[in-house]
Design a protein around this motif. Structure first.
Motif, PDB file in Angstrom:
ATOM      1  N   LEU A 198       0.841  -1.186   0.000  1.00 34.40           N
ATOM      2  CA  LEU A 198       0.000   0.000   0.000  1.00 34.40           C
ATOM      3  C   LEU A 198       0.888   1.253   0.000  1.00 34.40           C
ATOM      4  O   LEU A 198       1.751   1.404   0.865  1.00 34.40           O
ATOM      5  N   GLY A 199       0.730   2.121  -0.974  1.00 31.75           N
ATOM      6  CA  GLY A 199       1.507   3.350  -1.074  1.00 31.75           C
ATOM      7  C   GLY A 199       2.720   3.252  -1.982  1.00 31.75           C
ATOM      8  O   GLY A 199       3.358   4.261  -2.283  1.00 31.75           O
ATOM      9  N   TRP A 200       3.061   2.044  -2.426  1.00 29.52           N
ATOM     10  CA  TRP A 200       4.261   1.854  -3.254  1.00 29.52           C
ATOM     11  C   TRP A 200       4.223   2.702  -4.525  1.00 29.52           C
ATOM     12  O   TRP A 200       5.218   3.310  -4.902  1.00 29.52           O
ATOM     13  N   SER A 201       3.072   2.751  -5.164  1.00 26.18           N
ATOM     14  CA  SER A 201       2.957   3.471  -6.438  1.00 26.18           C
ATOM     15  C   SER A 201       3.148   4.979  -6.265  1.00 26.18           C
ATOM     16  O   SER A 201       3.424   5.682  -7.233  1.00 26.18           O
ATOM     17  N   GLU A 202       3.027   5.480  -5.048  1.00 21.06           N
ATOM     18  CA  GLU A 202       3.223   6.909  -4.794  1.00 21.06           C
ATOM     19  C   GLU A 202       4.693   7.276  -4.562  1.00 21.06           C
ATOM     20  O   GLU A 202       5.041   8.452  -4.591  1.00 21.06           O
ATOM     21  N   LEU A 203       5.527   6.285  -4.298  1.00 20.23           N
ATOM     22  CA  LEU A 203       6.930   6.571  -3.979  1.00 20.23           C
ATOM     23  C   LEU A 203       7.631   7.181  -5.184  1.00 20.23           C
ATOM     24  O   LEU A 203       7.371   6.807  -6.324  1.00 20.23           O
ATOM     25  N   PRO A 204       8.551   8.121  -4.930  1.00 20.12           N
ATOM     26  CA  PRO A 204       9.268   8.785  -6.028  1.00 20.12           C
ATOM     27  C   PRO A 204      10.069   7.802  -6.882  1.00 20.12           C
ATOM     28  O   PRO A 204      10.673   6.860  -6.359  1.00 20.12           O
ATOM     29  N   ALA A 205      10.058   8.031  -8.181  1.00 20.95           N
ATOM     30  CA  ALA A 205      10.740   7.143  -9.130  1.00 20.95           C
ATOM     31  C   ALA A 205      12.238   7.037  -8.831  1.00 20.95           C
ATOM     32  O   ALA A 205      12.814   5.947  -8.910  1.00 20.95           O
ATOM     33  N   GLU A 206      12.863   8.141  -8.479  1.00 27.97           N
ATOM     34  CA  GLU A 206      14.308   8.112  -8.190  1.00 27.97           C
ATOM     35  C   GLU A 206      14.599   7.238  -6.965  1.00 27.97           C
ATOM     36  O   GLU A 206      15.580   6.497  -6.932  1.00 27.97           O
ATOM     37  N   PHE A 207      13.727   7.321  -5.971  1.00 28.17           N
ATOM     38  CA  PHE A 207      13.864   6.495  -4.774  1.00 28.17           C
ATOM     39  C   PHE A 207      13.703   5.015  -5.131  1.00 28.17           C
ATOM     40  O   PHE A 207      14.497   4.175  -4.709  1.00 28.17           O
ATOM     41  N   LEU A 208      12.683   4.701  -5.908  1.00 25.26           N
ATOM     42  CA  LEU A 208      12.450   3.316  -6.316  1.00 25.26           C
ATOM     43  C   LEU A 208      13.618   2.769  -7.132  1.00 25.26           C
ATOM     44  O   LEU A 208      13.968   1.593  -7.017  1.00 25.26           O
ATOM     45  N   ASP A 209      14.242   3.622  -7.938  1.00 19.90           N
ATOM     46  CA  ASP A 209      15.414   3.208  -8.703  1.00 19.90           C
ATOM     47  C   ASP A 209      16.570   2.853  -7.763  1.00 19.90           C
ATOM     48  O   ASP A 209      17.263   1.854  -7.974  1.00 19.90           O
ATOM     49  N   LEU A 210      16.775   3.648  -6.722  1.00 13.58           N
ATOM     50  CA  LEU A 210      17.824   3.348  -5.747  1.00 13.58           C
ATOM     51  C   LEU A 210      17.546   2.019  -5.039  1.00 13.58           C
ATOM     52  O   LEU A 210      18.460   1.213  -4.843  1.00 13.58           O
ATOM     53  N   VAL A 211      16.291   1.781  -4.679  1.00 19.22           N
ATOM     54  CA  VAL A 211      15.925   0.529  -4.025  1.00 19.22           C
ATOM     55  C   VAL A 211      16.215  -0.642  -4.955  1.00 19.22           C
ATOM     56  O   VAL A 211      16.842  -1.633  -4.556  1.00 19.22           O
ATOM     57  N   LYS A 212      15.778  -0.531  -6.201  1.00 17.47           N
ATOM     58  CA  LYS A 212      15.980  -1.595  -7.195  1.00 17.47           C
ATOM     59  C   LYS A 212      17.468  -1.874  -7.398  1.00 17.47           C
ATOM     60  O   LYS A 212      17.900  -3.031  -7.405  1.00 17.47           O
ATOM     61  N   ARG A 213      18.256  -0.835  -7.566  1.00 17.23           N
ATOM     62  CA  ARG A 213      19.698  -1.009  -7.779  1.00 17.23           C
ATOM     63  C   ARG A 213      20.373  -1.615  -6.555  1.00 17.23           C
ATOM     64  O   ARG A 213      21.283  -2.445  -6.677  1.00 17.23           O
ATOM     65  N   SER A 214      19.936  -1.212  -5.362  1.00 13.89           N
ATOM     66  CA  SER A 214      20.536  -1.765  -4.142  1.00 13.89           C
ATOM     67  C   SER A 214      20.204  -3.240  -3.984  1.00 13.89           C
ATOM     68  O   SER A 214      21.048  -4.029  -3.545  1.00 13.89           O
ATOM     69  N   LEU A 215      18.990  -3.629  -4.351  1.00 15.22           N
ATOM     70  CA  LEU A 215      18.605  -5.042  -4.281  1.00 15.22           C
ATOM     71  C   LEU A 215      19.410  -5.877  -5.274  1.00 15.22           C
ATOM     72  O   LEU A 215      19.840  -6.997  -4.961  1.00 15.22           O
ATOM     73  N   ARG A 216      19.626  -5.337  -6.471  1.00 18.25           N
ATOM     74  CA  ARG A 216      20.424  -6.041  -7.480  1.00 18.25           C
ATOM     75  C   ARG A 216      21.863  -6.212  -6.995  1.00 18.25           C
ATOM     76  O   ARG A 216      22.442  -7.295  -7.086  1.00 18.25           O
ATOM     77  N   LEU A 217      22.430  -5.151  -6.427  1.00 20.42           N
ATOM     78  CA  LEU A 217      23.801  -5.215  -5.929  1.00 20.42           C
ATOM     79  C   LEU A 217      23.906  -6.187  -4.752  1.00 20.42           C
ATOM     80  O   LEU A 217      24.845  -6.984  -4.677  1.00 20.42           O
ATOM     81  N   GLN A 218      22.939  -6.134  -3.857  1.00 20.08           N
ATOM     82  CA  GLN A 218      22.940  -7.059  -2.716  1.00 20.08           C
ATOM     83  C   GLN A 218      22.874  -8.510  -3.198  1.00 20.08           C
ATOM     84  O   GLN A 218      23.592  -9.366  -2.682  1.00 20.08           O
ATOM     85  N   ALA A 219      22.037  -8.783  -4.182  1.00 20.73           N
ATOM     86  CA  ALA A 219      21.921 -10.150  -4.713  1.00 20.73           C
ATOM     87  C   ALA A 219      23.245 -10.612  -5.335  1.00 20.73           C
ATOM     88  O   ALA A 219      23.672 -11.755  -5.132  1.00 20.73           O
ATOM     89  N   LEU A 220      23.899  -9.731  -6.068  1.00 17.80           N
ATOM     90  CA  LEU A 220      25.196 -10.060  -6.676  1.00 17.80           C
ATOM     91  C   LEU A 220      26.234 -10.348  -5.591  1.00 17.80           C
ATOM     92  O   LEU A 220      26.946 -11.358  -5.647  1.00 17.80           O
ATOM     93  N   VAL A 221      26.314  -9.480  -4.600  1.00 21.75           N
ATOM     94  CA  VAL A 221      27.287  -9.658  -3.513  1.00 21.75           C
ATOM     95  C   VAL A 221      26.985 -10.939  -2.739  1.00 21.75           C
ATOM     96  O   VAL A 221      27.898 -11.681  -2.386  1.00 21.75           O
ATOM     97  N   ARG A 222      25.720 -11.219  -2.498  1.00 23.35           N
ATOM     98  CA  ARG A 222      25.344 -12.445  -1.773  1.00 23.35           C
ATOM     99  C   ARG A 222      25.785 -13.689  -2.550  1.00 23.35           C
ATOM    100  O   ARG A 222      26.319 -14.629  -1.973  1.00 23.35           O
ATOM    101  N   ARG A 223      25.552 -13.683  -3.875  1.00 20.16           N
ATOM    102  CA  ARG A 223      25.980 -14.828  -4.689  1.00 20.16           C
ATOM    103  C   ARG A 223      27.494 -14.996  -4.632  1.00 20.16           C
ATOM    104  O   ARG A 223      28.007 -16.119  -4.520  1.00 20.16           O
TER     105      ARG A 223
END
Length: 176
Positions: free
Chosen positions: A114-139
């Motif tokens: 709930l509320g995800w679609s209201e979050l700023p695009a730049e913020f969501l991009d940072l979240v997405k990039r951080s998750l991708r980096l975390q997944a790479l580092v974890r592997r």
């Protein structure tokens, strides 16, 4: 730091080669750059954008920004430890001991929250990039050091994760 890992002599761990070679530098720079970008955004433009959100979205933004910060600090700690090992400042055993304090499993809310679609695009991009980096580092971590075990359930529960992070960073930067 160029000693072979304690596995089969014939097994080549590509992640280990990457971490303990010059090809680690771009990964390190990407991770530290993302930390800087997120900090700059959250301290500046992100604060202004958060004030415009509905109460629900603002609450989600606050929770997700804490997850983002935690995720990036954990990844940065891992990267700093690998850099210390790569440069000979720490032995692999020291790194393995200290990296046990690093958590590479910081989750994120999902796009159906709930509320995800209201979050700023730049913020969501940072979240997405951080998750991708975390997944790479974890592997990479799992390939180099093996999968985490649950032999000691208390090890996953820390009384003060901030203190652990400070201790980890002090160890990574310690000289002598």
């Amino acid at each position: 730091m160029n000693e072979p890992s304690k596995g089969s002599a014939k097994t080549i761990k590509l992640a280990e080669r990457r971490v303990f070679s010059q090809s680690f530098k771009p990964l390190y720079q990407e991770g530290m750059g993302l930390v800087e970008q997120a900090a700059e955004y959250l301290d500046g433009k992100g604060r202004l954008e958060a004030k415009k959100l509905s109460r629900t979205a603002a609450t989600l933004y606050a929770a997700e920004s804490m997850r983002l910060t935690t995720r990036l600090m954990q990844v940065a700690s891992w990267l700093l430890l690998q850099r210390a090992a790569n440069s000979g400042e720490m032995t692999r055993d020291q790194v393995a001991s200290e990296k046990s304090k690093v958590r590479l499993d910081t989750a994120s809310a999902h796009d159906e929250a709930l509320g995800w679609s209201e979050l700023p695009a730049e913020f969501l991009d940072l979240v997405k990039r951080s998750l991708r980096l975390q997944a790479l580092v974890r592997r990479m971590d799992e390939e180099i050091y093996g999968a985490a075990t649950n032999d000691n359930p208390a090890a996953g529960r820390r009384a003060n994760p901030v203190s652990d992070q400070i201790s980890l960073l002090n160890t990574a930067f310690a000289r002598g």
